[in-house]
Write an enzyme that holds these catalytic residues in place. Structure first.
Site, PDB file in Angstrom:
ATOM      1  N   HIS A 113       0.858  -1.177   0.000  1.00 28.37           N
ATOM      2  CA  HIS A 113       0.000   0.000   0.000  1.00 28.37           C
ATOM      3  C   HIS A 113       0.897   1.230   0.000  1.00 28.37           C
ATOM      4  O   HIS A 113       2.095   1.132   0.219  1.00 28.37           O
ATOM      5  CB  HIS A 113      -0.923   0.005   1.229  1.00 28.37           C
ATOM      6  N   ALA A 114       0.310   2.374  -0.269  1.00 28.99           N
ATOM      7  CA  ALA A 114       1.055   3.636  -0.245  1.00 28.99           C
ATOM      8  C   ALA A 114       0.064   4.752   0.030  1.00 28.99           C
ATOM      9  O   ALA A 114      -1.145   4.531   0.031  1.00 28.99           O
ATOM     10  CB  ALA A 114       1.764   3.860  -1.589  1.00 28.99           C
TER      11      ALA A 114
END
Length: 145
Positions: free
Chosen positions: A65-66
């Site tokens: 994720h980011a």
């Protein structure tokens, strides 16, 4: 909610050449359906280069994720299962990827906590590892949600 997000975003591959390719392949359904841009994939890969394999949350499972830097159009989750594990930095072997893309950080935390609570159960994790179809993955997740 998680099962709904995953529907149509589940893939199975025999192997990938690198963990970077694993993240790209795992995120491909979200890219294809317009939930994310390719910039989000770059950000997830960059994040591991910078921070190490923190996304390997339990043995064998990575949760890439980011932050949404204008790269997430719509909250989504995708799933990739490999037959052959791929090595992350620090020799962490991963066979299962859950890519999280959230429009905002609250949505992010909700998805992470939902997934973490599912994966913390050994029985559920084992059932997911044995799942070999989208229907089965959704069934397992629906049974614990």
């Amino acid at each position: 909610m998680l099962a709904e997000q995953l529907e149509g975003n589940i893939r199975f591959l025999s192997s990938v050449d690198s963990w970077e390719q694993g993240i790209q392949e795992a995120a491909a359904p979200l890219l294809d359906n317009g939930s994310i841009t390719s910039g989000y994939i770059d950000d997830m890969i960059e994040s591991v280069h910078e921070n190490g394999p923190y996304i390997v949350i339990v043995p064998g499972v990575a949760m890439p994720h980011a932050k949404n830097n204008g790269t997430v159009n719509k909250t989504g989750v995708s799933y990739l299962k490999l037959d052959e594990p791929v090595l992350f930095p620090k020799d962490k072997e991963v066979k299962t990827f859950f890519v999280l893309a959230a429009e905002d950080s609250d949505g992010h935390l909700d998805l992470i906590s939902d997934l973490s609570s599912i994966l913390i159960e050994d029985e559920t994790k084992d059932q997911l590892e044995e799942a070999d179809s989208e229907e089965r993955v959704l069934e397992v997740i629906n049974s614990v949600e």
